[in-house]
Design an enzyme around this catalytic site. Structure first.
Site, PDB file in Angstrom:
ATOM      1  N   HIS A 163     -15.929  10.629 -11.220  1.00 20.17           N
ATOM      2  CA  HIS A 163     -15.968  12.057 -10.914  1.00 20.17           C
ATOM      3  C   HIS A 163     -14.713  12.739 -11.451  1.00 20.17           C
ATOM      4  CE1 HIS A 163     -18.600  10.921  -7.256  1.00 20.17           C
ATOM      5  NE2 HIS A 163     -19.370  11.584  -8.091  1.00 20.17           N
ATOM      6  N   CYS A 248     -12.570  11.929  -1.401  1.00 15.54           N
ATOM      7  CA  CYS A 248     -14.019  11.821  -1.233  1.00 15.54           C
ATOM      8  C   CYS A 248     -14.431  11.369   0.163  1.00 15.54           C
ATOM      9  CB  CYS A 248     -14.617  10.910  -2.287  1.00 15.54           C
ATOM     10  SG  CYS A 248     -13.954   9.249  -2.356  1.00 15.54           S
TER      11      CYS A 248
END
Length: 258
Positions: A163, A248
């Site tokens: 990501h 996250c």
């Protein structure tokens, strides 16, 4: 006053089966992971964050990485449509949790895909990683949702990590930090500060100049301390085996007003 509210999600029994794309798979100790998660959550609470636990999704190995379920800008939560189909059931309970906080809710629709971990907000600028989990249609839908609210959406390439926020995050002054070998193009960011460790690129802004970061980046922590910030370190080693980081493991909602 701006909010300090965080959504978290307890790791499930299938955590060790989580997806791995850019690193070699290593065994995950579920008991250690749970202890690390509990310490992470307690650290948020100890620094003034109100924490809400999203109901567990035990059939979804990656569900602890709750940040990927949505992107929040001002009072609008845009529910993600994960690029990995196995993660899409994670969205349902996350929707209910953010609705309960009073957010307006939208969603990414097919054929768009978007993971929350691909979005880095710096003030009104919203950087979106265009890569393996977020496609062009997902970026288009995010732009359509947030630009009317005053956001400036900037798409950036992501190919070396899972990501965008696996590669970069930002300090309180807006300086983007990253480990150069993992950043596709540092020049896309107006201010970029290289850090010496990969996990040193990941910080959560706790408030008051305090930076929540992984314990395995001591040189990066020293760099931030030299810049006048206060590193607050936590061990998240079990989650790093699954390409996870401190960002996250929670969704931070800073712009909800009572």
């Amino acid at each position: 006053m701006p909010s300090r509210h965080a959504l978290v999600r307890r790791p499930g029994p299938r955590l060790a089966e989580g997806l791995v794309t850019h690193i070699d798979r290593k065994p995950v100790d579920a008991a250690s992971a749970l202890r690390q998660w509990e310490t992470y959550v307690r650290t948020l609470s100890d620094h003034g964050w109100q924490v809400t636990e999203v109901p567990a999704a035990d059939d979804c190995p990656d569900s602890v990485f709750v940040e990927d379920t949505m992107v929040v800008f001002r009072n609008v939560a845009l529910l993600a449509r994960p690029g990995a189909e196995s993660r899409r059931p994670e969205i349902h309970a996350a929707r209910a949790a953010v609705q309960a906080l009073g957010c307006s809710v939208g969603e990414i629709r097919a054929p768009g895909t978007l993971d929350g971990g691909d979005v880095l907000k710096i003030g009104d600028t919203v950087h979106v990683g265009r890569g393996g989990r977020t496609n062009a249609e997902g970026v288009r839908q995010l732009r359509a949702a947030f630009e009317p609210l005053g956001a400036r959406v900037v798409a950036v390439p992501v190919s070396k990590v899972l990501h965008l926020k696996s590669a970069v995050t930002a300090l309180p002054d807006g300086t983007v930090i990253g480990h150069p070998p993992l950043v596709d193009d540092p020049a896309v960011f107006p201010r970029f500060l290289p850090v010496p460790e990969a996990s040193g690129a990941h910080v959560v802004l706790l408030g008051g100049g305090k930076l929540l970061m992984a314990a395995d980046a001591p040189r990066s922590a020293e760099l931030f301390a030299d810049l006048g910030y206060e590193p607050v370190v936590v061990d998240i080693g079990e989650f790093e085996k699954l390409e996870g980081c401190v960002t996250c493991l929670s969704v931070r909602l800073r712009e909800l007003y009572a």
